[in-house]
Design a protein around this motif. Structure first.
Motif, PDB file in Angstrom:
ATOM      1  N   VAL A   6       0.848  -1.199   0.000  1.00 18.59           N
ATOM      2  CA  VAL A   6       0.000   0.000   0.000  1.00 18.59           C
ATOM      3  C   VAL A   6       0.887   1.253   0.000  1.00 18.59           C
ATOM      4  CG1 VAL A   6      -1.658   1.341   1.364  1.00 18.59           C
ATOM      5  CG2 VAL A   6      -1.989  -1.122   1.050  1.00 18.59           C
ATOM      6  N   ALA A   7       1.937   1.243   0.799  1.00 21.93           N
ATOM      7  CA  ALA A   7       2.853   2.392   0.839  1.00 21.93           C
ATOM      8  C   ALA A   7       3.537   2.582  -0.516  1.00 21.93           C
ATOM      9  CB  ALA A   7       3.893   2.185   1.939  1.00 21.93           C
ATOM     10  N   ARG A   8       3.944   1.475  -1.141  1.00 19.85           N
ATOM     11  CA  ARG A   8       4.589   1.559  -2.455  1.00 19.85           C
ATOM     12  C   ARG A   8       3.638   2.164  -3.482  1.00 19.85           C
ATOM     13  NH1 ARG A   8       4.507  -0.789  -6.966  1.00 19.85           N
ATOM     14  NH2 ARG A   8       3.139  -2.464  -6.341  1.00 19.85           N
ATOM     15  N   GLN A   9       2.386   1.735  -3.463  1.00 15.46           N
ATOM     16  CA  GLN A   9       1.395   2.281  -4.396  1.00 15.46           C
ATOM     17  C   GLN A   9       1.198   3.780  -4.172  1.00 15.46           C
ATOM     18  OE1 GLN A   9      -2.133  -0.072  -3.869  1.00 15.46           O
ATOM     19  NE2 GLN A   9      -1.223  -1.900  -4.764  1.00 15.46           N
ATOM     20  N   ALA A  10       1.146   4.181  -2.905  1.00  9.44           N
ATOM     21  CA  ALA A  10       0.971   5.598  -2.597  1.00  9.44           C
ATOM     22  C   ALA A  10       2.161   6.416  -3.093  1.00  9.44           C
ATOM     23  CB  ALA A  10       0.779   5.791  -1.094  1.00  9.44           C
ATOM     24  N   LEU A  11       3.354   5.894  -2.887  1.00  9.53           N
ATOM     25  CA  LEU A  11       4.547   6.601  -3.343  1.00  9.53           C
ATOM     26  C   LEU A  11       4.624   6.658  -4.870  1.00  9.53           C
ATOM     27  CD1 LEU A  11       7.105   5.204  -0.770  1.00  9.53           C
ATOM     28  CD2 LEU A  11       6.300   7.574  -0.942  1.00  9.53           C
ATOM     29  N   GLU A  12       4.245   5.570  -5.522  1.00  9.73           N
ATOM     30  CA  GLU A  12       4.225   5.576  -6.987  1.00  9.73           C
ATOM     31  C   GLU A  12       3.234   6.603  -7.498  1.00  9.73           C
ATOM     32  OE1 GLU A  12       3.524   1.518  -8.142  1.00  9.73           O
ATOM     33  OE2 GLU A  12       5.655   1.004  -7.950  1.00  9.73           O
ATOM     34  N   HIS A  13       2.082   6.707  -6.832  1.00  9.03           N
ATOM     35  CA  HIS A  13       1.108   7.731  -7.214  1.00  9.03           C
ATOM     36  C   HIS A  13       1.724   9.126  -7.049  1.00  9.03           C
ATOM     37  CE1 HIS A  13      -2.628   9.931  -7.731  1.00  9.03           C
ATOM     38  NE2 HIS A  13      -2.249  10.637  -6.683  1.00  9.03           N
ATOM     39  N   GLY A  14       2.429   9.324  -5.946  1.00  8.14           N
ATOM     40  CA  GLY A  14       3.066  10.621  -5.712  1.00  8.14           C
ATOM     41  C   GLY A  14       4.064  10.993  -6.791  1.00  8.14           C
ATOM     42  N   ARG A  15       4.756   9.999  -7.360  1.00 10.34           N
ATOM     43  CA  ARG A  15       5.734  10.267  -8.426  1.00 10.34           C
ATOM     44  C   ARG A  15       5.063  10.615  -9.747  1.00 10.34           C
ATOM     45  NH1 ARG A  15      10.450  11.570  -8.223  1.00 10.34           N
ATOM     46  NH2 ARG A  15      11.567   9.976  -9.306  1.00 10.34           N
ATOM     47  N   ARG A  16       3.870  10.063 -10.007  1.00 10.40           N
ATOM     48  CA  ARG A  16       3.227  10.292 -11.305  1.00 10.40           C
ATOM     49  C   ARG A  16       1.925  11.092 -11.190  1.00 10.40           C
ATOM     50  NH1 ARG A  16       1.636   5.449  -9.663  1.00 10.40           N
ATOM     51  NH2 ARG A  16      -0.366   4.613 -10.249  1.00 10.40           N
ATOM     52  N   CYS A  17       1.693  11.678 -10.038  1.00  7.53           N
ATOM     53  CA  CYS A  17       0.444  12.393  -9.769  1.00  7.53           C
ATOM     54  C   CYS A  17       0.268  13.559 -10.752  1.00  7.53           C
ATOM     55  CB  CYS A  17       0.465  12.926  -8.333  1.00  7.53           C
ATOM     56  SG  CYS A  17      -1.037  13.838  -7.910  1.00  7.53           S
ATOM     57  N   PRO A  18      -0.919  13.671 -11.330  1.00  2.00           N
ATOM     58  CA  PRO A  18      -1.176  14.779 -12.256  1.00  2.00           C
ATOM     59  C   PRO A  18      -1.061  16.150 -11.576  1.00  2.00           C
ATOM     60  CG  PRO A  18      -3.047  13.233 -12.214  1.00  2.00           C
ATOM     61  CD  PRO A  18      -2.042  12.771 -11.226  1.00  2.00           C
ATOM     62  N   ALA A  19      -1.216  16.184 -10.265  1.00  4.28           N
ATOM     63  CA  ALA A  19      -1.100  17.466  -9.556  1.00  4.28           C
ATOM     64  C   ALA A  19       0.349  17.934  -9.498  1.00  4.28           C
ATOM     65  CB  ALA A  19      -1.663  17.339  -8.143  1.00  4.28           C
ATOM     66  N   GLU A  20       1.295  17.057  -9.823  1.00  5.85           N
ATOM     67  CA  GLU A  20       2.736  17.322  -9.843  1.00  5.85           C
ATOM     68  C   GLU A  20       3.339  17.613  -8.469  1.00  5.85           C
ATOM     69  OE1 GLU A  20       4.084  19.994 -12.889  1.00  5.85           O
ATOM     70  OE2 GLU A  20       2.700  19.134 -14.351  1.00  5.85           O
ATOM     71  N   GLU A  21       2.542  17.924  -7.510  1.00  6.40           N
ATOM     72  CA  GLU A  21       3.018  18.229  -6.159  1.00  6.40           C
ATOM     73  C   GLU A  21       2.102  17.499  -5.183  1.00  6.40           C
ATOM     74  OE1 GLU A  21       4.605  19.268  -2.801  1.00  6.40           O
ATOM     75  OE2 GLU A  21       5.594  19.798  -4.674  1.00  6.40           O
ATOM     76  N   PRO A  22       2.648  16.535  -4.417  1.00 10.55           N
ATOM     77  CA  PRO A  22       1.786  15.745  -3.522  1.00 10.55           C
ATOM     78  C   PRO A  22       0.897  16.586  -2.599  1.00 10.55           C
ATOM     79  CG  PRO A  22       3.976  14.800  -3.619  1.00 10.55           C
ATOM     80  CD  PRO A  22       4.036  16.100  -4.370  1.00 10.55           C
ATOM     81  N   LEU A  23       1.387  17.687  -2.096  1.00 12.73           N
ATOM     82  CA  LEU A  23       0.571  18.492  -1.172  1.00 12.73           C
ATOM     83  C   LEU A  23      -0.559  19.238  -1.877  1.00 12.73           C
ATOM     84  CD1 LEU A  23       3.321  19.850   1.253  1.00 12.73           C
ATOM     85  CD2 LEU A  23       1.749  17.944   1.588  1.00 12.73           C
ATOM     86  N   LYS A  24      -0.585  19.203  -3.197  1.00 15.27           N
ATOM     87  CA  LYS A  24      -1.673  19.821  -3.958  1.00 15.27           C
ATOM     88  C   LYS A  24      -2.608  18.772  -4.553  1.00 15.27           C
ATOM     89  CE  LYS A  24       1.044  23.858  -5.105  1.00 15.27           C
ATOM     90  NZ  LYS A  24       1.750  24.586  -6.161  1.00 15.27           N
ATOM     91  N   CYS A  25      -2.382  17.519  -4.194  1.00 19.68           N
ATOM     92  CA  CYS A  25      -3.149  16.406  -4.741  1.00 19.68           C
ATOM     93  C   CYS A  25      -4.396  16.150  -3.892  1.00 19.68           C
ATOM     94  CB  CYS A  25      -2.262  15.154  -4.772  1.00 19.68           C
ATOM     95  SG  CYS A  25      -3.131  13.666  -5.320  1.00 19.68           S
ATOM     96  N   ASP A  26      -5.549  16.121  -4.539  1.00 14.37           N
ATOM     97  CA  ASP A  26      -6.809  15.858  -3.828  1.00 14.37           C
ATOM     98  C   ASP A  26      -6.821  14.465  -3.187  1.00 14.37           C
ATOM     99  OD1 ASP A  26      -7.844  18.356  -4.487  1.00 14.37           O
ATOM    100  OD2 ASP A  26      -8.874  17.613  -6.287  1.00 14.37           O
ATOM    101  N   ARG A  27      -6.263  13.487  -3.885  1.00 18.78           N
ATOM    102  CA  ARG A  27      -6.229  12.131  -3.330  1.00 18.78           C
ATOM    103  C   ARG A  27      -5.363  12.073  -2.067  1.00 18.78           C
ATOM    104  NH1 ARG A  27      -5.917   8.067  -8.527  1.00 18.78           N
ATOM    105  NH2 ARG A  27      -8.114   8.281  -9.082  1.00 18.78           N
ATOM    106  N   PHE A  28      -4.253  12.781  -2.080  1.00  9.65           N
ATOM    107  CA  PHE A  28      -3.383  12.847  -0.899  1.00  9.65           C
ATOM    108  C   PHE A  28      -4.195  13.330   0.299  1.00  9.65           C
ATOM    109  CE2 PHE A  28      -0.677  15.377   1.927  1.00  9.65           C
ATOM    110  CZ  PHE A  28       0.312  14.456   2.252  1.00  9.65           C
ATOM    111  N   TRP A  29      -4.941  14.414   0.118  1.00 10.76           N
ATOM    112  CA  TRP A  29      -5.698  14.978   1.229  1.00 10.76           C
ATOM    113  C   TRP A  29      -6.877  14.089   1.617  1.00 10.76           C
ATOM    114  CZ3 TRP A  29      -3.195  17.760   4.270  1.00 10.76           C
ATOM    115  CH2 TRP A  29      -2.153  18.554   3.795  1.00 10.76           C
ATOM    116  N   THR A  30      -7.431  13.342   0.667  1.00 15.46           N
ATOM    117  CA  THR A  30      -8.495  12.388   0.988  1.00 15.46           C
ATOM    118  C   THR A  30      -7.946  11.280   1.892  1.00 15.46           C
ATOM    119  OG1 THR A  30      -9.644  12.844  -1.094  1.00 15.46           O
ATOM    120  CG2 THR A  30     -10.180  10.773   0.015  1.00 15.46           C
TER     121      THR A  30
END
Length: 145
Positions: free
Chosen positions: A100-124
């Motif tokens: 689960v942690a690996r998936q979250a980190l992979e999402h952070g690397r390819r997130c369309p928001a480009e910045e994890p702290l600006k990602c809606d999924r991160f905040w969800t």
């Protein structure tokens, strides 16, 4: 040659196992690896102590705590099987959490928001954790939206 001359000093045991003498003393305090005798207050070990230390080192490397190792080496066969089963379940849970942690980190690397702290999924995910959901539940919830 006397019987104690055939025994290993703590330094010799440390040299043969790669385990520091201070750690061997601690193992003795815990009852994991006991000296065969004491000569002038110094621990003297049977040659079989090399194997005993090897068992402790191996079990530590595969994730057993020193307390669990104490139970393992002192236990009955059924008790050992129970310890192994518990450790397998613990490792499976840890493996799941790592995935689960690996998936979250992979999402952070390819997130369309480009910045994890600006990602809606991160905040969800963060909101889910604050509400008491597990990491897995929070992650699933974030990917449903």
């Amino acid at each position: 040659m006397t019987a104690t001359e055939a025994l290993l000093s703590i330094g010799e045991l440390a040299g043969r196992t790669g385990v520091p003498a201070t750690t061997l003393r601690y193992y003795d305090e815990l009852g994991l690896v006991r000296p065969e005798a004491r000569e002038g207050g110094r621990r003297r070990y049977a040659a079989s102590a090399v194997r005993d230390v090897g068992v402790v080192v191996f079990l530590r490397e595969i994730g057993f705590s020193l307390t669990e190792i104490g139970r393992f080496v002192a236990g009955e066969l059924d008790g050992r099987h129970e310890l192994i089963d518990r450790k397998l379940a613990e490792l499976a849970e840890r493996q799941h959490r790592i995935e689960v942690a690996r998936q979250a980190l992979e999402h952070g690397r390819r997130c369309p928001a480009e910045e994890p702290l600006k990602c809606d999924r991160f905040w969800t995910v963060i909101e889910g954790r604050i509400q008491g959901l597990s990491l897995e539940e929070s992650h699933e919830r974030a990917h449903r939206h």
